[in-house]
Design a protein around this motif. Structure first.
Motif, PDB file in Angstrom:
ATOM      1  N   ARG A 130       0.853  -1.191   0.000  1.00 25.70           N
ATOM      2  CA  ARG A 130       0.000   0.000   0.000  1.00 25.70           C
ATOM      3  C   ARG A 130       0.886   1.236   0.000  1.00 25.70           C
ATOM      4  N   ASN A 131       0.589   2.157  -0.909  1.00 27.06           N
ATOM      5  CA  ASN A 131       1.387   3.386  -1.032  1.00 27.06           C
ATOM      6  C   ASN A 131       2.864   3.092  -1.254  1.00 27.06           C
ATOM      7  N   ARG A 132       3.140   1.950  -1.896  1.00 22.97           N
ATOM      8  CA  ARG A 132       4.509   1.582  -2.266  1.00 22.97           C
ATOM      9  C   ARG A 132       5.417   1.386  -1.065  1.00 22.97           C
ATOM     10  N   GLU A 133       4.886   0.992   0.090  1.00 25.62           N
ATOM     11  CA  GLU A 133       5.739   0.705   1.239  1.00 25.62           C
ATOM     12  C   GLU A 133       6.696  -0.424   0.889  1.00 25.62           C
ATOM     13  N   ILE A 134       7.853  -0.434   1.516  1.00 28.80           N
ATOM     14  CA  ILE A 134       8.897  -1.386   1.125  1.00 28.80           C
ATOM     15  C   ILE A 134       8.727  -2.752   1.760  1.00 28.80           C
ATOM     16  N   TYR A 135       7.837  -2.892   2.732  1.00 31.37           N
ATOM     17  CA  TYR A 135       7.765  -4.134   3.492  1.00 31.37           C
ATOM     18  C   TYR A 135       7.003  -5.216   2.729  1.00 31.37           C
ATOM     19  N   GLY A 136       7.489  -6.444   2.873  1.00 32.02           N
ATOM     20  CA  GLY A 136       6.796  -7.571   2.275  1.00 32.02           C
ATOM     21  C   GLY A 136       5.618  -7.997   3.130  1.00 32.02           C
ATOM     22  N   ASP A 137       4.913  -9.051   2.690  1.00 31.57           N
ATOM     23  CA  ASP A 137       3.710  -9.483   3.392  1.00 31.57           C
ATOM     24  C   ASP A 137       3.986 -10.609   4.378  1.00 31.57           C
ATOM     25  N   THR A 138       5.222 -11.086   4.455  1.00 34.18           N
ATOM     26  CA  THR A 138       5.561 -12.143   5.403  1.00 34.18           C
ATOM     27  C   THR A 138       5.543 -11.579   6.814  1.00 34.18           C
ATOM     28  N   LYS A 139       4.771 -12.220   7.694  1.00 32.97           N
ATOM     29  CA  LYS A 139       4.590 -11.735   9.060  1.00 32.97           C
ATOM     30  C   LYS A 139       5.222 -12.716  10.040  1.00 32.97           C
ATOM     31  N   LEU A 140       6.004 -12.178  10.971  1.00 31.44           N
ATOM     32  CA  LEU A 140       6.661 -12.987  11.993  1.00 31.44           C
ATOM     33  C   LEU A 140       6.257 -12.459  13.357  1.00 31.44           C
ATOM     34  N   SER A 141       5.893 -13.375  14.244  1.00 32.92           N
ATOM     35  CA  SER A 141       5.461 -12.980  15.579  1.00 32.92           C
ATOM     36  C   SER A 141       6.297 -13.724  16.611  1.00 32.92           C
ATOM     37  N   VAL A 142       6.710 -13.017  17.639  1.00 30.76           N
ATOM     38  CA  VAL A 142       7.479 -13.610  18.729  1.00 30.76           C
ATOM     39  C   VAL A 142       6.698 -13.413  20.023  1.00 30.76           C
ATOM     40  N   GLN A 143       6.396 -14.523  20.689  1.00 27.92           N
ATOM     41  CA  GLN A 143       5.706 -14.462  21.972  1.00 27.92           C
ATOM     42  C   GLN A 143       6.425 -15.369  22.954  1.00 27.92           C
ATOM     43  N   ASP A 144       6.698 -14.850  24.120  1.00 31.81           N
ATOM     44  CA  ASP A 144       7.428 -15.594  25.156  1.00 31.81           C
ATOM     45  C   ASP A 144       8.760 -16.110  24.635  1.00 31.81           C
ATOM     46  N   GLY A 145       9.397 -15.300  23.781  1.00 35.57           N
ATOM     47  CA  GLY A 145      10.711 -15.665  23.282  1.00 35.57           C
ATOM     48  C   GLY A 145      10.701 -16.700  22.179  1.00 35.57           C
ATOM     49  N   LYS A 146       9.524 -17.073  21.684  1.00 43.85           N
ATOM     50  CA  LYS A 146       9.426 -18.105  20.652  1.00 43.85           C
ATOM     51  C   LYS A 146       8.752 -17.540  19.407  1.00 43.85           C
ATOM     52  N   LEU A 147       9.229 -18.014  18.271  1.00 45.82           N
ATOM     53  CA  LEU A 147       8.635 -17.616  16.998  1.00 45.82           C
ATOM     54  C   LEU A 147       7.302 -18.323  16.841  1.00 45.82           C
ATOM     55  N   LEU A 148       6.262 -17.552  16.558  1.00 41.08           N
ATOM     56  CA  LEU A 148       4.908 -18.100  16.478  1.00 41.08           C
ATOM     57  C   LEU A 148       4.420 -18.004  15.045  1.00 41.08           C
TER      58      LEU A 148
END
Length: 753
Positions: A130-148
């Motif tokens: 959107r509006n040519r933002e540079i970020y890709g669509d891959t989403k990474l979440s970290v909860q309690d020190g772990k990748l979710l």
């Protein structure tokens, strides 16, 4: 139904899990079934139908059912595993064989086995690019020190409407499977204990969905506190289950996978698949040892077909029919009279009238979303259930991109029949990171690289407010943050305070020669009020102020520098309905903006500026012509040079150095042609390969002394592009008629689209 998230595991982990479960050789069942009373249709022996699992190969079961019906064989009990449970449940709940065949043939299985939400259906503020933002669509979440991340490649949402169509005659949930037209058992596996789970009551689509959840591919399903996966890993041919239901003799349909030869086992995935096929065969072999002389075994010849050949339904159904016809001499011994079978068929296929909807309940675990979902659903009460409408509403909710699953159940409560819609949020989207980069190298000494990340926290308020922070370094560094707050729960209106500390590098030209490098910086705060335009865009009014400066980094010391203030009232309308931000084939992008810079608002200069840009793809087959342009005009005063808009770069007036054209007024027309000539991988992890070119025509004017204007200049480029799951990659060459030439290597989102 609840999907459980864990740390990510590669696809081979699923195969290893299957192998370990199979190796455990566990056949203990978690539920005990009671033999049913004798069939009232057939006074002789009660016939049980056993349908094996096997992915797409299970479509052969429908062909077998056609032959059973032609030969008037009444089935008293059914049990199935995986794909066998899908077909068996449809038959047990009264679906006709022709309708089953139609559903399996007409379903788009590529879409069913992909949970991806089409970009054009996502809410505007969650669309990547959107509006040519540079970020890709891959989403990474970290909860309690772990990748979710999602537990399983596919969550199975697209499968549910298919199951609802197949089981439209099933009674409301929770259902007793003994009370179906034909008593049914669905076999799954408890992934925590390795034991078989024979499901005899509950929600039928959920039970079947659990039975075919291949570990590592489909997300497991939680039922009654147990985490369930594909039943094939422990009992792929549930003959013992049907006998336990009370069957006197069995019709067993086995699906033997076509094992690969040595020269076909060239990678770990094919080898792991072969191991699973061998273990499933051993699993079934244990059951087949219990065959008696009274039982009938039907084994379609599936050589050359695999468990993923869902697009070959017609052929697989025909193979099942062919195999069953070879067993007709034995099947004839089980035939009943035409009168008896017609009575049996009438009872099995009797149409169930759709229930009158007396209440509709919407539940979700996403904070601040319930009112929004109620507003979206709007299922009329007091009228017969419209499943097509309900499926559409479920799809609409899922297409917001916020939910891992959205399902509905027809339930009975307090003597009333109603619909319960349950939306389970994507836990890994509670807060997440996105990363991106933009690299443009013109091989003339200008290598411009920006790298950054964005962190978003969702559902911070009871009405669905969220906040996002961004950090970028390199060519265009910035630190920014925004808080988005709906006026009330479910409201399209919102407020959005924000801040932006950023720097842009520009290269002024004189006589087509770059004479300096400037860095333009600002520290801005803004407050906006806006309205969402459905999922395609938004309207925003904003007041913003900033301290800003432009500093000479390289160039003649006599060239000016300036500190200035920004104070302006702005209005914008943005529309984005394209299917892909980088290589769109359908949809429209429109961006309009206006701002009034005024000393009374805190600005150093008085002027107005209006801008408009649009692009529209026209696609035929693999070929797309993207037509677009940009217009901008400054009026009500001259904008100082430090407020000029920068142009130049790959796709943004190719041939010129990035940000080397400074304009207060501009007009650009673009034609961008590209052809998708190849692709690799799947819909989830695939890449598309493109070849194309651009033709650009523009005029750029600037009244500031010493700043070059360009009138009626042509530019263009030729390129090769790769649309990866993360960001696009380009190699190309650009040229302009003023003699500018550049060879480009680019990674990330380009602005001239």
């Amino acid at each position: 139904m609840k999907s459980i998230q864990r740390s990510p595991r590669p696809l081979w982990f699923g195969f290893v899990t299957v192998a370990l479960l199979l190796a455990s050789h566990a056949y203990a069942e978690d539920s005990v079934t009671t033999p049913l009373p004798p069939s009232t249709i057939r006074r002789g022996e009660r016939i049980g139908l056993v349908l094996a699992g096997g992915g797409a190969l299970g479509m052969a079961h429908v062909g077998v059912l056609k032959v059973l019906e032609e030969n008037r064989v009444p089935v008293a009990f059914v049990a199935g595993t995986s794909m066998g449970s899908i077909v068996g449940a449809a038959y047990a709940t009264g679906q006709t064989v022709p309708q089953m065949e139609s559903v399996l043939k007409e379903s788009n299985w590529d879409e069913i086995f992909s949970d991806a939400v089409d970009r054009e259906e996502l809410p505007y503020r969650t669309k990547s690019g959107r509006n040519r933002e540079i970020y890709g669509d891959t989403k990474l979440s970290v909860q309690d020190g772990k990748l979710l991340t999602p537990f399983g490649v596919v969550q199975g949402q697209r499968l549910l409407p298919v199951l609802q169509r197949l089981y439209e005659n099933a009674p409301p949930s929770p259902a007793d499977f003994n009370e179906f037209r034909i008593p049914l058992r669905v076999v799954a596996a408890n992934i925590e204990t390795g034991q078989a789970v024979v499901i005899s009551r509950g929600d039928l689509p959920t039970a079947v969905r659990a039975s075919m959840s291949v570990p590592g591919v489909f997300a497991p399903v939680e039922m009654d506190g147990r985490l369930l996966v594909d039943g094939g890993v422990v009992n792929n041919l549930p003959m013992d289950v049907v006998r336990g239901m009370g069957a006197d003799r069995l019709i067993v349909v086995e699906l033997n996978a076509d094992l690969k030869k040595k020269d076909e086992l060239q990678n770990p995935l094919s080898t792991a698949g072969q191991i699973i096929s061998l273990l499933l065969a051993q699993n079934s072999a244990l059951q087949k040892k219990t065959l008696t002389r009274k039982d009938i075994l039907i084994e379609p010849n599936l050589k050359g077909y695999s468990a993923v050949d869902f697009g070959k339904a017609t052929e697989l159904i025909a193979l099942g029919e062919e195999a069953a016809r070879k067993a007709i001499p034995e099947l004839k011994k089980l035939s009943v009279s035409e009168r008896e079978y017609q009575a049996y068929k009438n009872q099995r296929e009797a149409l169930s009238s759709q229930p009158i909807v007396q209440f509709v309940t919407v539940t979700t675990d996403k904070r601040g979303a319930e009112e929004t979902l109620v507003k979206m659903v709007k299922i009329p009460e007091g009228q017969p259930l419209d499943r097509a409408l309900l499926d559409a509403k479920v799809e609409e909710i899922y297409d917001t991109g916020d939910y891992v699953s959205v399902r509905y159940d027809v339930v009975e409560k307090d003597g009333k029949t109603g619909v319960v819609i349950d939306a389970k949020r994507k836990e890994w989207l509670d807060d997440y990171f996105r990363f991106g980069a933009a690299l443009q190298d013109d091989f003339k000494g200008e290598t411009n690289l920006t790298m950054g990340g964005a962190y978003r926290m969702n559902d911070l308020t009871s009405t669905g407010g969220w906040a996002q922070g961004e950090l970028a370094i390199g060519f265009s560094p910035k630190i920014s943050g925004e808080f988005y707050q709906p006026i009330y729960e479910g409201s399209d209106y919102f407020v959005s305070p924000r801040f932006d500390i950023s720097r842009q590098t520009v290269y002024p030209m004189v006589d087509n020669e770059i004479v300096a490098e400037y860095q333009r910086s600002q520290a801005l705060v803004g407050f906006g009020v806006g309205r969402q335009l459905g999922h395609i865009g938004e309207v925003l009014a904003e007041y913003r102020v900033a301290d800003a400066n432009i500093e000479r980094h390289i160039g003649d010391p006599d060239l000016p520098e300036e500190n200035y203030q920004i104070g302006e009232a702005a209005f914008s309308v943005n529309i984005d309905s394209v299917d892909d931000p980088d290589f769109p084939t359908v949809g429209t992008v429109i961006r309009t903006s206006y701002f009034n810079s005024s000393e009374t608002l805190g600005a150093s200069d008085d002027f107005n500026r209006a801008a408009f840009s649009a692009s529209q793809p026209f696609t035929s087959g693999r070929n797309t012509l993207l037509v677009g342009g940009d217009l901008g005009r400054t009026f009500g005063g001259d904008a100082p040079v430090y407020r000029s808009v920068a142009w130049g770069g790959f796709f943004n007036f190719s041939g010129y150095t990035q940000n080397s054209i400074l304009a207060s007024d501009w007009g650009i027309a673009r034609l961008n042609y590209y052809r998708r000539f190849s692709e690799v991988g799947s819909a989830l992890l695939g890449m598309g390969f493109f070849a194309g070119g651009t033709l650009e025509y523009g005029t750029f004017t600037n009244p500031s002394p010493g700043v070059e204007s360009l009138t009626g200049v042509m530019a263009g480029s030729l390129f090769l592009g790769v649309d990866t799951p993360v960001l696009p990659i380009y190699v190309g060459a650009g040229a302009a008629e003023e003699g500018e030439r550049s060879i480009y290597f680019a990674v990330g989102r380009l602005t001239g689209r």
